[in-house]
Design a protein around this motif. Sequence first.
Motif, short mmCIF file in Angstrom:
data_model
loop_
_atom_site.label_atom_id
_atom_site.label_comp_id
_atom_site.label_asym_id
_atom_site.label_seq_id
_atom_site.Cartn_x
_atom_site.Cartn_y
_atom_site.Cartn_z
N GLU A 50 0.87 -1.19 0.00
CA GLU A 50 0.00 0.00 0.00
C GLU A 50 0.90 1.23 0.00
O GLU A 50 1.73 1.39 0.89
CB GLU A 50 -0.92 -0.01 1.22
CG GLU A 50 -1.66 1.29 1.48
CD GLU A 50 -2.42 1.84 0.27
OE1 GLU A 50 -3.23 1.12 -0.30
OE2 GLU A 50 -2.16 3.02 -0.10
N ALA A 64 -20.37 3.79 2.30
CA ALA A 64 -20.62 2.53 3.00
C ALA A 64 -22.02 1.95 2.83
O ALA A 64 -22.56 1.35 3.75
CB ALA A 64 -20.26 2.69 4.47
N ILE A 65 -22.61 2.14 1.66
CA ILE A 65 -23.93 1.54 1.41
C ILE A 65 -23.73 0.12 0.88
O ILE A 65 -22.96 -0.10 -0.05
CB ILE A 65 -24.75 2.38 0.42
CG1 ILE A 65 -25.03 3.76 1.02
CG2 ILE A 65 -26.06 1.66 0.05
CD1 ILE A 65 -25.69 4.74 0.07
C1 LIG Z 1 -17.24 9.29 -2.04
C2 LIG Z 1 -17.38 7.82 -2.35
C3 LIG Z 1 -18.54 7.15 -1.99
C4 LIG Z 1 -18.67 5.79 -2.28
N1 LIG Z 1 -19.78 5.14 -1.80
C5 LIG Z 1 -19.87 3.80 -1.95
C6 LIG Z 1 -20.95 3.10 -1.34
O1 LIG Z 1 -21.81 3.69 -0.66
N2 LIG Z 1 -21.02 1.75 -1.52
C7 LIG Z 1 -20.08 1.07 -2.25
O2 LIG Z 1 -20.22 -0.14 -2.39
N3 LIG Z 1 -19.03 1.71 -2.82
C8 LIG Z 1 -18.89 3.05 -2.68
N4 LIG Z 1 -17.83 3.72 -3.23
C9 LIG Z 1 -16.86 2.97 -4.04
C10 LIG Z 1 -15.90 2.19 -3.15
O3 LIG Z 1 -15.39 3.01 -2.14
C11 LIG Z 1 -14.74 1.60 -3.97
O4 LIG Z 1 -15.22 0.96 -5.13
C12 LIG Z 1 -13.97 0.57 -3.15
O5 LIG Z 1 -13.62 1.09 -1.88
C13 LIG Z 1 -12.70 0.17 -3.89
O6 LIG Z 1 -11.92 -0.59 -2.98
P1 LIG Z 1 -10.48 -1.06 -3.42
O7 LIG Z 1 -9.91 -1.81 -2.28
O8 LIG Z 1 -10.55 -1.74 -4.74
O9 LIG Z 1 -9.68 0.29 -3.71
P2 LIG Z 1 -9.11 1.42 -2.75
O10 LIG Z 1 -9.76 1.42 -1.42
O11 LIG Z 1 -9.13 2.69 -3.53
O12 LIG Z 1 -7.64 0.94 -2.50
C14 LIG Z 1 -6.67 0.97 -3.53
C15 LIG Z 1 -5.36 1.30 -2.87
O13 LIG Z 1 -4.31 1.13 -3.82
C16 LIG Z 1 -3.26 2.00 -3.42
N5 LIG Z 1 -2.31 2.13 -4.52
C17 LIG Z 1 -2.50 2.75 -5.71
N6 LIG Z 1 -1.39 2.66 -6.46
C18 LIG Z 1 -0.47 1.96 -5.72
C19 LIG Z 1 0.88 1.56 -5.97
N7 LIG Z 1 1.50 1.85 -7.11
N8 LIG Z 1 1.52 0.85 -5.00
C20 LIG Z 1 0.89 0.54 -3.83
N9 LIG Z 1 -0.39 0.93 -3.55
C21 LIG Z 1 -1.06 1.62 -4.50
C22 LIG Z 1 -4.01 3.29 -3.08
O14 LIG Z 1 -3.26 4.12 -2.25
C23 LIG Z 1 -5.28 2.75 -2.40
O15 LIG Z 1 -5.19 2.77 -0.98
C24 LIG Z 1 -17.66 5.08 -2.98
C25 LIG Z 1 -16.49 5.76 -3.34
C26 LIG Z 1 -16.33 7.11 -3.02
C27 LIG Z 1 -15.06 7.81 -3.41
#
Ligand SMILES: Cc1cc2nc3c(=O)[nH]c(=O)nc-3n(C[C@H](O)[C@H](O)[C@H](O)COP(=O)(O)OP(=O)(O)OC[C@H]3O[C@@H](n4cnc5c(N)ncnc54)[C@H](O)[C@@H]3O)c2cc1C
Length: 403
Positions: A50, A64-65
């Motif tokens: 990360e 968080a829905i």
């Molecule tokens: C305002 C908002 C509201 C939302 N509401 C909802 C909701 O109500 N319900 C729902 O289901 N979804 C919701 N979403 C969508 C949801 O948050 C995301 O789809 C989900 O959290 C993605 O999770 P993830 O683990 O794939 O990515 P992330 O949580 O984005 O994690 C990806 C990580 O990769 C890391 N990273 C990037 N590049 C590198 C690299 N080169 N090396 C190492 N680390 C790296 C980043 O720092 C990041 O921490 C919402 C999103 C937002 C922004």
Amino acid sequence: MFQLFRTSRMWTARPLRDRYDVVIIGGGVHGLATAYYLAERGVTSVAVLEKNYIGAGASGRNTAIIRSNYRTPEGVAFYDESVKLYEELSVRLGYNVLFSQQGHLTLAHADSAINGLRVRAEVNQLSGVESRLIWRDEIRRLVPALDVSDGPRYPVLAALYHPPGGIIRHDAVVWGYARGASRRGVDIHSFTEATGIDTSNGQVTGVRTARGDIKTGAVLNATAGFCSTIARMVGIRLPITTHPLQAFVTEPLKAFLDKVIVSANLHVYVSQTDRGECVIGSEIDPYSSYSHRSTLPFLEHTAHNTLELFPCLKHVRVLRQWAGICDMTPDYSPIMGDVPGVKGFYLDVGWGTYGFKAGPVAGRRTAELIATGKTPDLIKAFSLTRFSDGRLVGEKAAAAVSH
Ligand SMILES: Cc1cc2nc3c(=O)[nH]c(=O)nc-3n(C[C@H](O)[C@H](O)[C@H](O)COP(=O)(O)OP(=O)(O)OC[C@H]3O[C@@H](n4cnc5c(N)ncnc54)[C@H](O)[C@@H]3O)c2cc1C
């Protein structure tokens, strides 16, 4: 005393090794859940990289829905498994993730919207998911604070009621998976950026990081809004664009709303947390960007539309506003699985505005794929090859406020 402090930490910081069986890039809910379920299967030589702190991406910024009232049979079956995993997650992780299944209402303000919701109700029911069309009287009973009169510009006519839907504590989910994975032997490396991926003869051989190189035969791209940058490291261009998504919360109020309210016609959704704050969001910003800045126009128009639904919030103050970034696919479905031509490179991306609810099922099924080499039936429809094969999964119910 020192011992007490050590055992109360959520996960253990261990040195970066020069070899792992699996390297997961991205310390959000998807990366951490995959690590957790891999470890549950006995695959523990796993590193989560990360570049920031755990949960710094969309996983720590979302509203968080959680729900499964999607529109395609593929989507409903997939998200339904996630809701079921969320229902047992506190017990499984031994950590309270505060899942409140308070019910979820998608409002219709036009005949065309009612027709869309009717189709969803049918698909949901055929797939065994609790979801039904309800009318003004019942909406008024369930949500007394909602303006269900003829007064607003777009009066509420009906709603899709989905009782199992609700809200959760997003940071607890992230920390719970991190703790569970770490306790089973997974190494979590925060502030460790992946800077390159090595391949040889079409097979992944290693990951370069800002803290040293790692040899590995398996890499998972779980970086959501940044996923195109990681895919480019192995020469792949994903059909994904990254857009900011904003949200805001009000000051805490006496409890008045115990349902999640979504209006696609007004592009707004509202819930109230157990601390009393109203969490309010809308659709993505209309331009692609990696910016994490929030904007005044978003706040103005989303607040305006919120008041159409809840005039009682007229004098309430906004406490804070923020943005995250979202990896949007053309069909609003994720991209999951292996990648032809790059053995050992896996995708768990394309989560757009709806990926938090998918964390458990995506983690579990991606772990199954990596551990067994077989793509689980549940995620076959979401392969990267659907774009070249012309088999898109048009999921119009994914971004609840956009269609
Ligand atoms: C305002 C908002 C509201 C939302 N509401 C909802 C909701 O109500 N319900 C729902 O289901 N979804 C919701 N979403 C969508 C949801 O948050 C995301 O789809 C989900 O959290 C993605 O999770 P993830 O683990 O794939 O990515 P992330 O949580 O984005 O994690 C990806 C990580 O990769 C890391 N990273 C990037 N590049 C590198 C690299 N080169 N090396 C190492 N680390 C790296 C980043 O720092 C990041 O921490 C919402 C999103 C937002 C922004």
